[in-house]
Motif scaffolding. Structure first.
Motif, PDB file in Angstrom:
ATOM      1  N   THR A  28      33.627  43.973  54.020  1.00  0.00           N
ATOM      2  CA  THR A  28      34.364  42.902  53.353  1.00  0.00           C
ATOM      3  C   THR A  28      35.489  43.514  52.532  1.00  0.00           C
ATOM      4  O   THR A  28      35.253  44.384  51.682  1.00  0.00           O
ATOM      5  N   HIS A  29      36.708  43.055  52.794  1.00  0.00           N
ATOM      6  CA  HIS A  29      37.882  43.577  52.094  1.00  0.00           C
ATOM      7  C   HIS A  29      38.414  42.524  51.130  1.00  0.00           C
ATOM      8  O   HIS A  29      38.688  41.389  51.526  1.00  0.00           O
ATOM      9  N   THR A  30      38.535  42.888  49.861  1.00  0.00           N
ATOM     10  CA  THR A  30      39.097  41.982  48.858  1.00  0.00           C
ATOM     11  C   THR A  30      40.094  42.731  47.991  1.00  0.00           C
ATOM     12  O   THR A  30      39.967  43.946  47.784  1.00  0.00           O
ATOM     13  N   ARG A  31      41.058  42.006  47.498  1.00  0.00           N
ATOM     14  CA  ARG A  31      42.007  42.547  46.524  1.00  0.00           C
ATOM     15  C   ARG A  31      41.878  41.731  45.241  1.00  0.00           C
ATOM     16  O   ARG A  31      42.010  40.508  45.260  1.00  0.00           O
ATOM     17  N   VAL A  32      41.628  42.407  44.165  1.00  0.00           N
ATOM     18  CA  VAL A  32      41.466  41.759  42.871  1.00  0.00           C
ATOM     19  C   VAL A  32      42.793  41.806  42.129  1.00  0.00           C
ATOM     20  O   VAL A  32      43.447  42.860  42.062  1.00  0.00           O
ATOM     21  N   ALA A  33      43.191  40.682  41.579  1.00  0.00           N
ATOM     22  CA  ALA A  33      44.430  40.641  40.801  1.00  0.00           C
ATOM     23  C   ALA A  33      44.234  41.392  39.483  1.00  0.00           C
ATOM     24  O   ALA A  33      43.177  41.313  38.853  1.00  0.00           O
ATOM     25  N   ALA A  34      45.251  42.109  39.072  1.00  0.00           N
ATOM     26  CA  ALA A  34      45.150  42.914  37.852  1.00  0.00           C
ATOM     27  C   ALA A  34      44.942  42.068  36.608  1.00  0.00           C
ATOM     28  O   ALA A  34      44.460  42.567  35.586  1.00  0.00           O
ATOM     29  N   ASP A  35      45.310  40.769  36.677  1.00  0.00           N
ATOM     30  CA  ASP A  35      45.162  39.912  35.504  1.00  0.00           C
ATOM     31  C   ASP A  35      43.836  39.149  35.505  1.00  0.00           C
ATOM     32  O   ASP A  35      43.645  38.225  34.709  1.00  0.00           O
ATOM     33  N   GLU A  36      42.879  39.526  36.394  1.00  0.00           N
ATOM     34  CA  GLU A  36      41.556  38.932  36.396  1.00  0.00           C
ATOM     35  C   GLU A  36      40.582  39.840  35.653  1.00  0.00           C
ATOM     36  O   GLU A  36      40.717  41.071  35.682  1.00  0.00           O
ATOM     37  N   LEU A  37      39.576  39.247  35.019  1.00  0.00           N
ATOM     38  CA  LEU A  37      38.591  40.045  34.292  1.00  0.00           C
ATOM     39  C   LEU A  37      37.827  40.964  35.230  1.00  0.00           C
ATOM     40  O   LEU A  37      37.416  42.065  34.851  1.00  0.00           O
ATOM     41  N   GLU A  38      37.661  40.536  36.475  1.00  0.00           N
ATOM     42  CA  GLU A  38      36.977  41.353  37.480  1.00  0.00           C
ATOM     43  C   GLU A  38      37.649  42.718  37.646  1.00  0.00           C
ATOM     44  O   GLU A  38      37.006  43.695  38.054  1.00  0.00           O
ATOM     45  N   GLU A 162      41.171  42.896  26.823  1.00  0.00           N
ATOM     46  CA  GLU A 162      40.737  42.332  25.537  1.00  0.00           C
ATOM     47  C   GLU A 162      40.946  40.822  25.505  1.00  0.00           C
ATOM     48  O   GLU A 162      40.045  40.075  25.093  1.00  0.00           O
ATOM     49  N   GLU A 163      42.106  40.367  25.934  1.00  0.00           N
ATOM     50  CA  GLU A 163      42.411  38.933  25.918  1.00  0.00           C
ATOM     51  C   GLU A 163      41.443  38.149  26.803  1.00  0.00           C
ATOM     52  O   GLU A 163      40.917  37.100  26.405  1.00  0.00           O
ATOM     53  N   LEU A 164      41.177  38.656  28.009  1.00  0.00           N
ATOM     54  CA  LEU A 164      40.304  37.957  28.946  1.00  0.00           C
ATOM     55  C   LEU A 164      38.860  37.939  28.448  1.00  0.00           C
ATOM     56  O   LEU A 164      38.163  36.921  28.582  1.00  0.00           O
ATOM     57  N   LEU A 165      38.397  39.043  27.902  1.00  0.00           N
ATOM     58  CA  LEU A 165      37.026  39.086  27.385  1.00  0.00           C
ATOM     59  C   LEU A 165      36.849  38.136  26.206  1.00  0.00           C
ATOM     60  O   LEU A 165      35.836  37.446  26.092  1.00  0.00           O
ATOM     61  N   ARG A 166      37.836  38.094  25.333  1.00  0.00           N
ATOM     62  CA  ARG A 166      37.726  37.195  24.177  1.00  0.00           C
ATOM     63  C   ARG A 166      37.639  35.738  24.630  1.00  0.00           C
ATOM     64  O   ARG A 166      36.842  34.957  24.099  1.00  0.00           O
ATOM     65  N   ALA A 167      38.425  35.363  25.630  1.00  0.00           N
ATOM     66  CA  ALA A 167      38.392  33.992  26.139  1.00  0.00           C
ATOM     67  C   ALA A 167      37.049  33.681  26.793  1.00  0.00           C
ATOM     68  O   ALA A 167      36.485  32.599  26.599  1.00  0.00           O
ATOM     69  N   GLN A 168      36.513  34.621  27.563  1.00  0.00           N
ATOM     70  CA  GLN A 168      35.219  34.409  28.213  1.00  0.00           C
ATOM     71  C   GLN A 168      34.102  34.262  27.183  1.00  0.00           C
ATOM     72  O   GLN A 168      33.246  33.376  27.294  1.00  0.00           O
ATOM     73  N   LEU A 169      34.105  35.105  26.172  1.00  0.00           N
ATOM     74  CA  LEU A 169      33.067  35.039  25.143  1.00  0.00           C
ATOM     75  C   LEU A 169      33.169  33.742  24.343  1.00  0.00           C
ATOM     76  O   LEU A 169      32.146  33.151  23.973  1.00  0.00           O
ATOM     77  N   ALA A 170      34.391  33.299  24.091  1.00  0.00           N
ATOM     78  CA  ALA A 170      34.573  32.047  23.347  1.00  0.00           C
ATOM     79  C   ALA A 170      33.942  30.878  24.092  1.00  0.00           C
ATOM     80  O   ALA A 170      33.326  29.995  23.486  1.00  0.00           O
ATOM     81  N   GLU A 171      34.078  30.847  25.432  1.00  0.00           N
ATOM     82  CA  GLU A 171      33.471  29.782  26.225  1.00  0.00           C
ATOM     83  C   GLU A 171      31.946  29.847  26.146  1.00  0.00           C
ATOM     84  O   GLU A 171      31.276  28.826  25.999  1.00  0.00           O
ATOM     85  N   SER A 172      31.382  31.034  26.237  1.00  0.00           N
ATOM     86  CA  SER A 172      29.923  31.182  26.168  1.00  0.00           C
ATOM     87  C   SER A 172      29.386  30.741  24.814  1.00  0.00           C
ATOM     88  O   SER A 172      28.340  30.088  24.726  1.00  0.00           O
TER      89      SER A 172
END
Length: 285
Positions: A28-38, A162-172
């Protein structure tokens, strides 16, 4: 505790079935965008391989076929790429094969079964569910874990991590009982344990990894460096284990970097055991 392997599905978009005598595997080949938390988990160009083999010789032949396929592919992997294979930790007969093809056991999935004995703890640490008021402390501890992981594995801290993690934690933390716990020592939040909110896709994936049900997927635990060695981590783990056992969770699983000198002794001491090794080759070719 590892389930029998299901037959591989027919290839979909971005997938290819590779075959040799006595073995086949789904790539399976995938490309992850640099602006995704993944993107924090490693290279952006990812080639995930799921083999079905009858023995080490067949695995070697299949990995040779994989190499040929990647080297001749129109989108031949570059420097920012990885090839990855997950394989049961205790099948040590495959270790020499993976090493011969340049794979390193970068991560290991570990698990703890319901009812595993707790270990002694000091008793001077208070553990509770996190609230929105803990967001700054939880975020800071998450970054401690993220940066430590990047130092001992292929994880990558990117410009927007940092920005993406903060947003994810805020939702949780908006949830009444988030899968986040904090540890207080002398009135200060000094540690954090975090899990993934359960979902049907998550449980379906976990069912391919361990036979116990239901399963909790725990993401990370972190303790401020100056408070390590005081039993904070043990108190966190004991509290989370007790809560999950009371909820009827059959097993908890999570990943740690194989070369993490803190995680390896700690998690094994509190009753976790290795189930799957994630063998990675960077770059993929």
């Amino acid at each position: 505790m590892i389930p029998e392997a299901d037959p591989l599905p027919e290839p979909a978009d971005g997938q290819e079935m590779l075959e040799v005598d006595g073995a086949h595997g789904l790539l399976t080949h995938t490309r992850v965008a640099a602006d995704e938390l993944e993107a924090v988990l490693g290279p952006l160009d990812r080639w995930e391989f799921a083999p079905r083999v009858s023995g080490p010789d067949e695995m070697a032949a299949l990995l040779t076929r994989l190499n040929q396929y990647l080297e001749s592919h129109p989108e031949r992997p570059g420097e920012d790429s990885m090839a990855a294979v997950e394989w049961p930790s205790r099948d040590v007969g495959m270790t020499a094969v993976f090493r011969a093809f340049g794979f390193v056991p970068e991560f290991v999935m570990i698990g703890r079964l319901r009812g595993t004995d707790l270990v002694a703890e000091p008793g001077n640490v208070r553990v509770r569910r996190a609230t929105p008021e803990d967001s700054d402390e939880v975020y800071a501890l998450q970054m401690v874990e993220t940066r430590f992981d990047a130092a001992v594995s292929g994880a990558v801290e990117r410009d927007n991590t940092e920005e993406l993690l903060r947003a994810q934690l805020a939702e949780s933390l908006k949830l009444d009982e988030p899968m986040i716990w904090v540890a207080e020592y002398e009135g200060q939040v000094v540690g954090m344990h975090r899990g993934e909110e359960p979902s049907e896709p998550q449980q379906a994936w976990l069912a391919t990894r361990i036979t116990a049900t239901p399963v909790a997927h725990l993401i990370c635990q972190a303790v401020k460096e100056e408070y390590r060695g005081l039993g904070v981590g043990t108190s966190l783990a004991n509290h989370v284990h007790t809560e999950l056992d009371a909820m009827g969770i059959g097993a908890a699983v999570g990943y740690h970097a194989m070369f993490n000198p803190v995680s390896m002794p700690f998690w094994h001491r509190v009753g976790w055991r290795p189930y799957w090794n994630r063998w990675v080759r960077t770059p993929a070719v």
